[in-house]
Design an enzyme around this catalytic site. Structure first.
Site, PDB file in Angstrom:
ATOM      1  N   HIS A 120      75.481  25.297  40.610  1.00 48.83           N
ATOM      2  CA  HIS A 120      74.280  25.784  39.909  1.00 48.83           C
ATOM      3  C   HIS A 120      74.380  26.256  38.393  1.00 48.83           C
ATOM      4  CE1 HIS A 120      72.969  26.806  44.277  1.00 48.83           C
ATOM      5  NE2 HIS A 120      72.215  25.618  43.949  1.00 48.83           N
ATOM      6  N   LYS A 176      61.358  29.109  55.594  1.00 45.47           N
ATOM      7  CA  LYS A 176      62.587  29.202  55.820  1.00 45.47           C
ATOM      8  C   LYS A 176      63.597  30.193  55.369  1.00 45.47           C
ATOM      9  CE  LYS A 176      65.949  25.648  53.963  1.00 45.47           C
ATOM     10  NZ  LYS A 176      66.049  24.530  52.725  1.00 45.47           N
ATOM     11  N   ARG A 184      74.397  15.575  42.508  1.00 39.82           N
ATOM     12  CA  ARG A 184      75.873  15.220  42.970  1.00 39.82           C
ATOM     13  C   ARG A 184      75.990  13.907  43.605  1.00 39.82           C
ATOM     14  NH1 ARG A 184      74.633  20.600  46.476  1.00 39.82           N
ATOM     15  NH2 ARG A 184      72.689  19.505  46.508  1.00 39.82           N
ATOM     16  N   SER A 226      75.681  25.547  48.411  1.00 40.33           N
ATOM     17  CA  SER A 226      75.310  26.798  49.204  1.00 40.33           C
ATOM     18  C   SER A 226      75.707  26.737  50.479  1.00 40.33           C
ATOM     19  CB  SER A 226      73.910  27.227  48.719  1.00 40.33           C
ATOM     20  OG  SER A 226      73.560  27.359  47.338  1.00 40.33           O
TER      21      SER A 226
HETATM   22  P1  ADP Z   1      67.402  22.922  46.711  1.00 40.08           P
HETATM   23  O1  ADP Z   1      66.856  23.470  48.076  1.00 40.08           O
HETATM   24  O2  ADP Z   1      65.927  22.834  46.031  1.00 40.08           O
HETATM   25  O3  ADP Z   1      67.994  21.825  46.680  1.00 40.08           O
HETATM   26  P2  ADP Z   1      69.664  24.278  45.670  1.00 40.08           P
HETATM   27  O4  ADP Z   1      69.496  25.573  45.650  1.00 40.08           O
HETATM   28  O5  ADP Z   1      70.293  23.729  46.946  1.00 40.08           O
HETATM   29  O6  ADP Z   1      68.052  23.993  46.017  1.00 40.08           O
HETATM   30  O7  ADP Z   1      69.849  23.541  44.466  1.00 40.08           O
HETATM   31  C1  ADP Z   1      68.891  23.701  43.296  1.00 40.08           C
HETATM   32  C2  ADP Z   1      69.463  22.688  42.349  1.00 40.08           C
HETATM   33  O8  ADP Z   1      70.788  22.867  41.925  1.00 40.08           O
HETATM   34  C3  ADP Z   1      69.127  21.182  42.895  1.00 40.08           C
HETATM   35  O9  ADP Z   1      68.648  20.215  41.913  1.00 40.08           O
HETATM   36  C4  ADP Z   1      70.539  20.621  43.441  1.00 40.08           C
HETATM   37  O10 ADP Z   1      70.614  19.394  43.219  1.00 40.08           O
HETATM   38  C5  ADP Z   1      71.361  21.426  42.012  1.00 40.08           C
HETATM   39  N1  ADP Z   1      72.574  21.574  42.561  1.00 40.08           N
HETATM   40  C6  ADP Z   1      73.205  22.415  43.414  1.00 40.08           C
HETATM   41  N2  ADP Z   1      74.557  22.471  43.565  1.00 40.08           N
HETATM   42  C7  ADP Z   1      74.938  21.541  42.638  1.00 40.08           C
HETATM   43  C8  ADP Z   1      76.280  21.251  42.354  1.00 40.08           C
HETATM   44  N3  ADP Z   1      77.198  21.428  42.871  1.00 40.08           N
HETATM   45  N4  ADP Z   1      76.461  20.309  41.112  1.00 40.08           N
HETATM   46  C9  ADP Z   1      75.094  19.984  40.451  1.00 40.08           C
HETATM   47  N5  ADP Z   1      74.088  20.679  40.789  1.00 40.08           N
HETATM   48  C10 ADP Z   1      73.877  21.281  42.090  1.00 40.08           C
END
Ligand code: ADP
Length: 179
Positions: free
Chosen positions: A23, A47, A96, A134
Site C-alpha cells: 500500500h 465487514k 497486483r 493484508s
Molecule cells: P480493498 O479491500 O479495497 O482491495 P485493500 O486494503 O486490500 O483494499 O487495498 C487497497 C488498494 O491497495 C487496492 O487498490 C489494492 O489493489 C492495492 N494494493 C494492496 N496491496 C498491494 C500491493 N502489494 N501492491 C500494489 N497495490 C496493492
C-alpha cells in the site's frame, strides 16, 4: 501554480486492515505525481476486520508521517461521494495480478457511471510487493511468522500485540519465522 483550486488531489481508497508496504509503495508513488493524496479507509459496518477503523487510521497516519502531502480519512458508502468531498479528481487503485483486474474493472466502470468527472488510475505493484496483501500478512502473523519488511514497523508491533510474540518452529509461506 499557487492557485489552490488547481491542486490535483487523488484518493487512495481501501480497507487497509492493516496497511502494508505494498500500500505504502502505491501511496508514495501517487504522492510524487499528485499535489495531495487522501488515503481513504473504507468503514464497512458489514465487514469486521482485525483492526478497528481507528487503529487502521492511526497506523496509516504514522506510516505516512514522512509524506508532507498525504492525509488520512475514512468513509462509509459511495467512494465517489468521498472523493468529491475531498475535492479529488482521481481515484488511485493498485493492481497486483490479473486476478485483481475483473473486480477493479467493474468498480471503475461503476464509479465512472456515477461520477464521469472522476477518473480511476491504476498503478502496477512494484515487483517485490506483487504477492503482498493484508490478508497474507495477517495469516503469517497469526501463525507466528515474521512480517518484518512487509509492513511498517508500527504495524509489525500492533500485529505482535494482537497475536502475541508468536514463537513457533513452523515455516509458513516460505517466510522467516521468529524463534
Ligand atoms: P480493498 O479491500 O479495497 O482491495 P485493500 O486494503 O486490500 O483494499 O487495498 C487497497 C488498494 O491497495 C487496492 O487498490 C489494492 O489493489 C492495492 N494494493 C494492496 N496491496 C498491494 C500491493 N502489494 N501492491 C500494489 N497495490 C496493492
Amino acid at each position: 501554480m499557487n492557485d489552490t483550486s488547481k491542486r490535483r488531489i487523488a484518493v487512495c481508497p481501501g480497507s487497509f486492515d492493516p496497511v502494508t508496504n505494498g500500500h505504502l509503495d502505491i501511496i508514495e508513488r501517487a504522492a510524487s505525481v499528485f499535489d495531495h493524496v487522501v488515503v481513504g479507509v473504507l468503514n464497512n459496518p458489514e465487514k469486521r476486520g482485525l483492526f478497528s477503523i481507528e487503529e487502521r487510521i492511526e497506523m496509516l497516519e504514522e506510516s505516512v508521517a514522512h509524506l508532507h502531502n498525504v492525509s488520512v480519512g475514512s468513509f462509509t458508502g459511495l467512494l465517489v461521494k468521498f472523493a468529491r468531498e475531498c475535492g479529488a479528481v482521481t481515484i488511485i487503485r493498485g493492481l497486483r495480478a490479473v486476478s485483481d483486474f475483473e473486480f477493479e474493472f467493474r468498480m471503475a466502470s461503476m464509479n465512472r457511471k456515477l461520477a464521469p468527472d472522476i477518473e480511476t488510475f491504476f498503478m502496477m505493484t512494484s515487483n517485490e510487493y506483487a504477492y503482498l496483501s493484508s490478508s497474507v500478512v495477517k495469516q503469517v502473523a497469526s501463525f507466528g511468522g515474521c512480517v518484518r519488511g512487509l509492513v511498517p514497523v508500527v504495524v509489525e508491533k500492533k500485529l505482535r500485540e494482537k497475536f502475541g510474540s508468536g514463537k513457533t518452529t513452523n515455516q509458513y509461506a516460505g517466510l522467516e519465522i521468529e524463534e
